[in-house]
Design an enzyme around this catalytic site. Structure first.
Site, PDB file in Angstrom:
ATOM      1  N   CYS A   1     -50.233  88.571  20.851  1.00  0.00           N
ATOM      2  CA  CYS A   1     -51.303  88.591  19.860  1.00  0.00           C
ATOM      3  C   CYS A   1     -51.832  87.158  19.836  1.00  0.00           C
ATOM      4  O   CYS A   1     -51.918  86.535  20.889  1.00  0.00           O
ATOM      5  CB  CYS A   1     -50.817  89.082  18.510  1.00  0.00           C
ATOM      6  N   LYS A   2     -52.139  86.652  18.691  1.00  0.00           N
ATOM      7  CA  LYS A   2     -52.653  85.288  18.668  1.00  0.00           C
ATOM      8  C   LYS A   2     -51.533  84.267  18.797  1.00  0.00           C
ATOM      9  O   LYS A   2     -51.613  83.345  19.598  1.00  0.00           O
ATOM     10  CB  LYS A   2     -53.436  85.050  17.379  1.00  0.00           C
TER      11      LYS A   2
END
Length: 1423
Positions: free
Chosen positions: A392-393
Site C-alpha cells: 500500500c502506501k
C-alpha cells in the site's frame, strides 16, 4: 503516490539524431519518433522519480490527462523537459523550500549516456515564478563528480558538496528528501566507480546547461548562497530544557519514538524538522544535541521501510517505494504485485502482473470484500512459483491487513496467530481499527465457510466433515474460536491421543483423560468433547477436523496426515482420544473400504462439539460410576462409562436451547441424512457424542471414550464440531437413534413440538433422571449422538444428545430439520420423554428414544408421515409406559419400536447414534427406576451400534439400516428406506420382529430391537441366532456402506449400563449367570453371548429395551468379552451384547409381535440373505430357528423374572425362554471355542464378508457393542461363534468388555458362520423381536453373519478390533464392577437388557413409553 506520464519532444536546437538514445543506460526507449516520446514518473508530494521502462518491451502509456494525485508536479515536469536536451532525462525532481512564498524550486537530477556508455548525472536547479507557472528557468548547474559528499543538516535538509562547492537543499517532505537522497547516492556511486573528476572527458555536456542558466538573480542567489534559505528551525521553547542524563537511554527512547512517529505521520507532508519537533513534544525535552542522531536514525528507518518484508516464501509486504524499485523487485523474484491503494498507480504494468484494490486507508473502507480476490491472486503467484509483493502506501495498514487475511485463510490460522506472525516480521504492521474488526469478522467467515465446506463435502462424499464444523457456529453453543481452541488445548493437555487419525469414528466416547477431565471439570473450564456422526474416517472428515483445528491456528495439513493434532483443536481431539484407542482406530481405519467411505459420506455427519467444562463437569458428575477413563483400571473406565449411560443426558439445557440446537442440527443433519438414506444405509449413521456435565472422573471416562472415537481423523474433526455440540458430546446415541434420525427426516417441527409438549409433562423427572442417566450412559450416548447429523441439540445438552441426534436426523430433510429442531430442544429438556416422543415423531430419533422405554417405537414412523408416525409412536410409547411391565404391549411397541429401533439402529450404525441409546436411557429412567437396567440395555445397544459404527461395515449398523429398509434399499438411501420403512413400518408395527426375519419366529421380547427392525423392514433377522451360533445379517449388505461407518457408535454402550443409562446388570447378577445377565429384558441377548449376534442383537436389544417397560430391571447385558477400558470399549466395536429391551417387558412386547414378528422376521431373513449378500447370510429364520429364539426368549423371560422385580421384566416373549437361555449358555461354550478360532481369524481379517446381514439384524446392533473390527471380524461367522460369552460380557464391559466381546464376537461369528446350525444365530432382529434375547444362546447362523457383518463394519472402522478389545480391557473392570462381575463366569451370556419399553411394541406403545420415559426418568436406576 501516483504515476504520471510526461510528453516530450526534441527541442529545435537539438542536433542529435532522432535515434539518439536517452541517457538512462538504455532504459529509455529509442526516440525513433521524437514527437511521441513520453516519460513515466512515480510522483509523491514534492517529488517525482523517473520510472524505467523495464525491458522496454511495452510502450509507455500516453496520457494527456492530468493525474489528480500528481498536483501541479506533472505540469512542472512537462515544463522542465523543454529545457533539456533530447538525449537527457530527468532522474529525479524534488521540490524544495523557498524563502519566497510564491516561488517554486526544484532540485532536478538529470542524467545521460556518457562517452563510455556510462551514466553521467548533474544536479540542476529549476525555478518556477509561481506555482501554476507553465514555464521554468534554470538557476543552478552542479556536476556530480566522484568526490561528491552528501550530509544531513539536521534541520530538514541536506548539503551536497563537490569540487569545493557546497549547496544546501531542503525538500518539502521527508518522503521527498528520501527520494532525493536515493537518487543522489546512486549518481555519486556511479561517479566514484568511473572516477568522474573535473577536467576529464566526463560531464562535458555540463557546459550546455551552464550556458542556459536564465533564472532571475534573486533565484540564482538562492541557489548559490542558500544561507538565507536554510530556514533554521527556531530553538525549542524554554519549556523543554531538561536533557536526559543518560544519553544512551535517551537515544534508545528516541529510536522507539521516532519509528512510531514516522509510521504514523504522512512522510509526504512532513519535514524532518517537524518530525524532530514532534519527537521533542512526545519526549518532553529538547533534543537539539541529538539532531544528528535523529537524522541518522531517520534515514535508517526510511531504509528499513523502503525494503519489502518477506512474510512468507512467496509473499512480500512493502510500501509504494518498494513497488517502484524495479531492480530490487526483479532481484527478489517478484512477478506479481498486489496494489492495495487508490492513490498509487502501477509503476511497471508491462513488467509485472498487477492486481489493484482501489481503497483508501480509512475507517469506512471495506477491505474485507476484497480478501477473497487477493487470496486468489497471491495463490496464483504461489502456484506459478513466483513471488508476490503486497503493498500500500507504507506497508502498514491496508497491505498488512490483506497479508494477515491471506495467512488466516491459507494456513487456517486464527487472527491472533496471523497478526503476530506478520507483526513479528514487519514491526511497522498496524492495521487500522476498522481493518482489525474486519479481520475478526473474516475469521468468523472462514470458520463458517469451513464448516459449510465440510458439510458440503460430507453431503457429497463419505465424510461427515460438514456437520462437524457447522456445529461450531451453533447458537446453542456460544463458543468463539478462542474458546474452542482453549477447550481443545485443555483436552490435549489433559490427555493427548497420538493416533487420532488411525482411529475410525468408531463409537469412542468422549474421554478426556481423567486428569484432563477432572481438571477441566473441576476448574469449570471448557473441555472439548467429540461428537462423531460417522462410522468411518474419511479424508474429508479428517480434512474437516483439520479445518476446525486450523481455526485454532494450526494448519489443516498438520492434523490431516496423522491427526497428530498440531492444531489446537486437533490436540483437543487428540486429548479426547485415548492413546490405547488410537492404535485401534488406526488399525481399523486402514481397513476402511471405498464402500465404507461412501457409506460414511452418506451417513449423517460426524459432529463434534465443544462443551463448556462446566456443563461437562455437571454431566460427568451425573455419571455416578464413570471413573477416570484415563485411569489404567479398565473396569473403572467401563463403570464410568456405564454410569455415564445411566445418567447420560439427564442434565439438559432449557427446552428452548435444546430446540434451537435441534433445529440447527436438524438442518445440517437433514441433508447428510437424506443423502445417506439415498446412498443406501440411508440411516443417518452419525453417532453424536454429547458432552454431559458429569463428575470429573465420569467425565474422564466419557472423554476417554470420546478420545477413542476422536482418535480417528474423523474424531479430530468431530472434536471441532463437538465444540459446537459440546453438550451432545457425552451423549451416546443408540442404533435406534440413528434409525430415528432417518425417520426424523420426515418429521416436522410441529410434530417435534407436539412431542416436546407431551414430554414436557415429565420434564422435571426426565431432566433429573436424564442427568443421571445421561452421565452413566454418557459415553455410549456420545457415540450415537456423534453419528447423528443433528448437532445443535447435543451441544446444548449432552443427554439430549442422542435425542438431538434423532432430531438431527429429522433435520436431514429441511422439514425434518425443523422438526428435529423442535425435538432437539425438548430432548434437551426432557431426554426421556423427548426421546419417546421423538421416537414416535421421528423414527430416526428412535435410537435416541431407545434410551427411553418406548422411545424406540416412534423412532421411525416413516410409513406414514413423520408426524403421523410420531403421534402414533407417542401413543404407543404412552401405552408402553402404561403397560410398562406388560408383555402384550411389547409386540405392538416392538413393531413400532422395532421399526424405529431398526431405523435407529441403522442410524446409529451409520451415524453412530449412540445418543439414541441415551434418550432411551432417559426414557427408561423416566419409566421406572428399574428401567435403569433397561437403560443399560439401551447403552448396550448403543454400544453395539458404536461397534457397528466403528466397523464401517458393522453388521449392527447394517442391521439397523436393514431394519429401516430392505437390504438393497438401505444401500440406496435413507429416503427410499424411509419410504419402505413407512410401508414396512406399518407392517412392522404389527410385527416388529419381522425386521429380523430369522428372529421373527423367536419374537424375543426385544421391543427396541424390533423397533429397529420395524424401522427398516429390510433388516431381516439380524439378531437371529441359531444353534449354529451364526447371525444372519440380512441387512449386512445394505448396511455395509452405512453401517461400516456407524459401527463405531455402538461401541460406546456398555452392558454395565442400560441404554437408558441404567446399569442393566448388577455385579452379582452378572456373576450369577451370563445368560441371565441379559435379565428378562435381555433374554435374547443371553443367546447373543454364544454368538457375535448378541452384539448384533445388542442394538436390537436396545430397540427392544426401549419398548420394554423400564420396570424391567434387567441388567444391561452387553456381550463384552474382554474387560477393556471404558474408552477403549467405545473406541472398539463392543463385543458387548446389549440385550436392550430384553426385559420382561421386552419379552412381552415380542410376544405381542410374535406372529407378525415371525412373518416379518422370515421376510427379513430373506432380506438379510439377499441384502447382506454375505456368505453366511441365512435365509429367514427357520421354524427351528424361531423355536430356538422362542426358547431363548423364554429363558430370557425367566432370567428377567429372576433379575427384574417388575412383572414386565419377568415377562418374557414366547420366543425367549430359559431353555433358550440354557441353549445360549451351552452354545456359548461352543461358540466360545469357535470364538477363539474365529477371533484369530477375525483379527487377521479386517472385514466381514457378511457385514450386511450382521448389520441388518438386531445382532448387528448388539455387535455394535462388540469391539469388533473389520480386521477382527473377517467373517460374521467368526464373530458370532467365537465369543458368545464374550458378547454377554461385553454388555457389562463398556470398554474392556466391549472390546473383548468384540473379539469374542468376531471369532464367535466366524465359528457361527461355520456352524450354520449353531443356535448362536439368533438375529439382532430376532433380539429386537423379542425383548428378552439371550445373547449367549446361539440360535442360527444368520446371527453370526450379522455379528460378522457388524464385526466387519467395525473392522473396517477399527482394523484392530481385537487390539481395541485388549485396550478396552482396561475399562472393562469398571464395567464389570458395575454389571460385569458375571462376565468371567459366563462370557457368552452377558445380556444387556436395555429395557426400552415397547421396543417391540407398536409405535403407539413406544410413544406411550416415551411419554412415560419422560415422566419416569426419575425411575432410572443404575443397577
Amino acid at each position: 503516490m501516483a504515476l504520471v506520464t510526461v510528453q516530450r519532444s526534441p527541442t529545435p536546437s537539438t542536433t542529435s539524431s532522432p535515434c539518439a538514445s536517452e541517457a538512462d543506460s538504455g532504459e529509455e526507449e529509442c526516440r525513433s519518433q521524437p514527437r511521441s516520446i513520453s516519460e513515466s514518473f512515480l510522483t509523491v508530494k514534492g517529488a517525482a522519480l523517473f520510472l524505467p521502462r523495464g525491458n522496454g518491451s511495452s510502450t509507455p502509456r500516453v496520457s494527456h490527462r492530468r493525474n489528480k494525485h500528481a498536483g501541479d508536479l506533472q505540469q512542472h515536469l512537462q515544463a522542465m523537459f523543454i529545457l533539456l536536451r533530447p538525449e537527457d532525462n530527468i532522474r529525479l525532481a524534488v521540490r524544495l523550500e523557498s524563502t519566497y512564498q510564491n516561488r517554486t524550486r526544484y532540485m532536478v537530477v538529470v542524467s545521460t549516456n556518457g562517452r563510455q556508455d556510462t551514466e553521467e548525472s548533474i544536479v540542476l536547479g529549476m525555478d518556477f515564478s509561481s506555482n501554476d507557472s507553465s514555464t521554468c528557468t534554470m538557476g543552478l548547474v552542479l556536476p556530480l563528480w566522484s568526490d561528491t559528499l552528501i550530509h544531513l543538516d539536521g534541520d530538514g535538509g541536506f548539503s551536497v558538496s563537490t569540487d569545493n562547492r557546497v549547496h544546501i537543499f531542503k525538500p518539502v517532505s521527508v518522503q521527498a528528501m528520501w527520494s532525493a537522497l536515493q537518487s543522489l547516492h546512486k549518481a555519486c556511486e556511479v561517479a566514484r566507480m568511473h572516477n568522474y573528476y573535473p577536467g576529464s572527458l566526463f560531464l562535458t555536456w555540463v557546459s550546455y546547461y551552464e550556458s542556459h542558466i536564465n533564472s532571475d538573480q534573486s533565484s540564482v542567489n538562492e541557489w548559490n548562497a542558500m544561507q538565507d534559505v536554510q530556514s533554521h528551525r527556531p530553538d525549542s521553547p524554554a519549556l523543554f530544557t531538561d536533557i536526559p542524563t543518560e544519553r544512551e537511554r535517551t537515544e534508545r527512547l528516541i529510536k522507539t519514538k521516532l519509528r512510531e512517529i514516522m509510521m504514523q505521520k504522512d512522510l509526504e507532508n512532513i519535514t524532518s524538522k517537524e518530525i524532530r519537533t514532534e519527537l521533542e513534544m512526545q519526549m518532553v525535552c529538547n533534543l537539539r544535541e541529538f539532531k544528528e542522531f535523529i537524522d541518522n536514525e531517520m534515514i535508517v528507518i526510511l531504509g528499513q521501510m523502503d525494503s519489502p518484508t518477506q512474510i512468507f516464501e512467496h509473499v512480500f509486504l512493502g510500501s509504494e517505494w518498494n513497488a517502484s524499485n524495479l531492480e530490487d523487485l526483479q532481484n527478489r523474484g517478484v512477478r506479481y504485485i498486489l496494489n492495495v491503494t487508490r492513490e498509487i498507480d502501477n509503476f511497471f504494468p508491462g513488467v509485472f502482473e498487477y492486481h489493484n484494490i482501489r481503497v483508501y486507508d480509512e475507517e469506512a473502507t471495506d477491505l474485507l470484500a476484497y480478501w477473497n480476490d487477493t487470496y486468489k491472486f497471491i495463490s496464483k503467484a504461489k502456484k506459478h512459483g513466483s513471488k508476490c509483493l503486497v503493498h500500500c502506501k507504507m506497508g502498514v495498514s491496508r497491505s498488512a491487513s490483506t497479508v494477515i487475511a491471506y495467512a488466516m485463510k491459507e494456513y487456517g490460522w486464527n487472527l491472533d496467530r496471523a497478526y503476530d506472525y506478520v507483526k513479528e516480521r514487519r514491526t511497522v504492521t498496524k492495521p487500522n481499527p476498522s481493518f482489525m474488526r474486519q479481520l475478526e469478522e473474516y475469521q468468523g467467515i472462514l470458520l463458517a465457510s469451513k464448516q459449510r465446506h465440510n458439510k458440503l463435502w460430507r453431503s457429497h462424499s463419505d465424510s461427515d466433515l460438514s456437520d462437524h464444523h457447522e456445529p461450531i457456529c451453533k447458537p446453542g453453543l456460544e463458543l468463539n474460536k478462542k474458546e474452542m481452541t482453549t477447550s481443545a488445548d485443555q483436552i490435549a493437555e489433559v490427555k493427548t491421543v497420538e493416533n487420532l487419525a488411525a482411529m475410525p469414528t468408531v463409537f469412542m466416547e468422549h474421554v478426556v483423560p481423567q486428569d484432563a477431565n477432572q481438571k477441566g471439570l473441576h476448574t469449570k473450564e471448557r473441555v472439548i468433547c467429540l461428537e462423531f456422526s460417522s462410522q468411518e474416517f474419511r479424508a474429508g472428515q479428517i480434512e474437516d477436523e483439520l479445518n476446525l483445528n486450523d481455526i485454532n491456528g494450526c494448519s489443516s495439513g498438520c492434523c490431516l496426515s496423522e491427526s497428530k493434532l498440531p492444531l489446537d483443536n486437533c490436540h483437543a481431539s487428540k486429548a479426547l482420544l485415548q492413546p490405547g484407542q488410537a492404535p485401534d482406530i488406526a488399525n481399523k481405519f486402514p481397513d476402511l473400504a471405498v464402500e465404507d467411505l461412501e457409506t460414511d459420506a452418506l451417513k449423517a455427519d460426524m459432529n463434534v462439539h465443544l462443551l463448556p467444562m462446566e456443563e461437562l463437569t455437571s454431566r460427568l458428575k451425573d455419571l455416578p460410576m464413570s471413573p477416570d477413563l484415563e485411569s489404567p483400571s479398565p473396569q473403572a473406565s467401563c463403570q464410568a462409562a456405564i454410569s455415564d449411560f445411566s445418567t447420560d443426558r439427564i442434565d439438559f439445557f432449557s427446552a428452548l436451547e435444546k430446540f434451537v440446537e435441534l433445529s440447527q442440527e436438524t438442518r445440517s443433519r437433514s441433508f447428510s441424512h437424506s443423502r445417506i438414506e439415498e446412498l443406501g444405509g440411508g440411516r443417518s449413521e452419525g453417532c453424536r457424542l454429547s458432552v454431559i456435565e458429569v463428575a470429573a472422573s465420569e467425565m474422564a471416562a466419557d472423554d476417554q471414550r470420546s478420545s477413542s472415537l476422536s482418535n480417528t481423523p474423523h474424531a479430530s474433526e468431530e472434536s471441532s464440531v463437538d465444540e459446537d455440540q459440546s453438550k451432545a458430546i457425552t451423549e451416546l446415541v443408540s442404533p435406534d437413534i440413528i434409525m430415528q434420525s432417518h425417520s426424523e427426516n420426515a418429521i416436522s417441527v410441529k410434530e417435534i413440538v407436539t412431542e416436546i409438549e407431551s414430554i414436557s409433562q415429565g420434564v422435571g423427572q426426565v431432566q433429573l433422571k436424564g442427568d443421571i442417566l445421561s452421565n452413566p450412559c454418557h459415553t455410549p450416548k456420545k457415540s450415537t449422538i456423534h453419528e447423528l447429523p443433528l448437532e445443535r441439540v447435543p451441544a446444548p445438552e449432552s443427554k439430549p444428545g442422542h435425542w438431538e441426534q434423532d432430531e438431527s436426523f429429522c433435520s436431514v430433510q429441511p422439514e425434518l430439520a425443523r422438526d428435529s429442531g423442535k425435538c432437539a430442544p425438548e430432548e434437551g429438556c426432557l431426554t426421556t420423554h423427548s426421546s419417546t416422543a421423538d421416537l414416535e415423531e421421528e423414527e430416526p430419533v428412535e435410537g435416541e428414544h431407545d434410551w427411553g422405554p418406548g422411545m424406540h417405537s416412534g423412532a421411525k414412523w416413516c410409513p406414514g408421515s413423520v408426524r403421523r408416525a410420531t403421534l402414533e409412536f407417542e401413543e404407543r410409547l404412552r401405552q408402553e409406559q402404561e403397560n410398562h411391565g406388560t408383555a402384550s404391549a411389547g409386540p405392538t411397541l416392538s413393531n413400532r419400536k422395532n421399526s424405529k429401533n431398526d431405523s435407529s439402529v441403522a442410524d446409529l450404525m451409520p451415524k453412530w447414534k449412540s445418543d439414541e441409546t441415551t434418550p432411551e436411557h432417559s426414557f427408561f429412567l423416566k419409566e421406572a427406576e428399574p428401567s435403569k437396567g433397561k437403560g443399560k440395555c439401551s447403552g448396550s445397544e448403543a454400544g453395539s451400534l458404536s461397534h457397528c459404527e466403528r466397523n464401517p461395515t458393522m453388521p449392527d449398523c447394517e442391521l439397523l439400516e436393514h431394519h429401516s429398509l430392505p437390504a438393497p434399499q438401505d444401500c440406496l438411501g435413507s429416503d427410499s428406506r424411509s419410504k419402505k420403512q413407512e410401508g414396512d413400518l406399518k407392517k412392522q408395527r404389527a410385527v416388529v420382529p419381522n425386521q429380523e426375519c430369522d428372529t421373527q419366529a423367536i419374537l424375543l421380547p426385544l421391543p427396541k430391537k424390533i423397533e429397529i427392525i420395524e424401522y427398516t423392514p429390510t433388516v431381516t433377522s439380524l439378531g437371529h441366532t441359531e444353534p449354529g451360533g451364526e447371525a444372519t445379517p440380512s441387512k449386512e449388505g445394505e448396511k455395509q456402506g452405512l453401517r461400516k461407518v456407524k459401527m463405531e457408535q455402538s461401541i460406546t454402550m456398555f452392558c454395565a449400563l442400560d441404554e437408558n443409562l441404567n446399569r442393566t446388570l448388577e455385579p452379582s447378577q452378572v456373576s450369577l449367570h451370563p445368560q441371565v445377565l441379559p435379565l428378562p429384558h435381555s433374554s435374547s441377548e443371553c443367546d447373543r453371548p454364544a454368538d457375535p449376534n448378541p452384539m448384533l442383537s445388542s442394538p436390537q436389544d436396545k430397540g427392544d429395551c426401549p419398548s420394554t417397560p423400564f420396570k424391567t430391571a434387567a441388567p444391561f447385558v452387553s456381550c463384552s468379552t474382554q474387560g477393556a477400558s471404558f474408552s477403549l470399549d467405545y473406541l472398539l466395536p463392543h463385543s458387548v451384547v446389549h440385550l436392550e429391551g430384553c426385559t420382561e417387558q421386552s419379552s412381552a412386547t415380542d410376544n405381542e409381535l410374535s406372529p407378525e414378528q415371525a412373518s416379518w422376521e422370515d421376510s427379513r431373513g430373506h432380506f438379510l440373505s439377499s441384502g447382506s449378500g454375505m456368505a453366511h447370510t441365512s435365509s429367514p429364520l427357520t421354524n427351528e430357528d424361531l423355536s430356538l429364539i422362542n426358547k431363548l426368549g423364554d429363558s430370557v423371560g425367566v432370567l428377567q423374572k429372576k433379575l427384574d422385580p417388575s412383572p414386565e421384566a419377568c415377562r418374557i416373549p414366547h420366543s425367549s425362554s430359559s431353555e433358550n437361555i440354557r441353549d445360549l449358555s451351552h452354545s456359548r461354550g461352543v461358540v466360545k471355542e469357535h470364538a477363539k478360532e474365529i477371533e484369530s481369524r477375525v483379527i487377521f481379517q479386517a472385514g466381514f464378508s457378511k457385514t450386511s446381514q450382521m448389520k441388518r439384524s438386531a445382532s448387528l446392533a448388539k455387535l455394535g457393542y462388540l469391539d469388533l473390527c473389520k480386521d477382527y471380524l473377517p467373517d460374521r461367522e467368526l464373530v458370532s461363534s467365537e465369543s458368545p460369552h464374550l458378547k454377554l460380557l461385553q454388555p457389562f464391559l463398556r470398554t474392556d468388555s466391549g472390546m473383548h466381546a468384540l473379539m469374542a464376537h468376531e471369532p464367535s461369528e466366524s465359528a457361527g458362520a461355520q456352524q450354520n446350525p449353531q443356535p448362536t444365530k439368533y438375529s439382532v432382529e430376532q433380539l429386537k423381536t423379542s425383548e428378552c434375547i439371550v445373547q449367549s444362546k446361539p440360535v442360527e447362523r444368520p446371527s453370526v453373519q450379522y455379528a460378522k457383518e457388524f464385526g466387519y463394519s467395525q473392522q473396517c472402522l477399527l482394523p484392530k478390533a481385537r487390539p481395541e478389545l485388549t485396550s478396552s480391557e482396561g475399562g472393562l473392570p469398571l464395567l464389570q464392577t458395575q454389571g460385569l462381575q458375571y462376565t468371567g463366569p459366563s462370557p457368552g451370556l452377558a445380556v444387556a437388557p436395555r429395557q426400552q419399553h415397547g421396543r417391540t411394541h407398536p409405535l403407539r406403545r413406544l410413544k406411550r413409553a416415551n411419554d412415560k420415559k419422560r415422566t419416569t426418568n426419575p425411575f432410572y436406576n443404575t443397577m
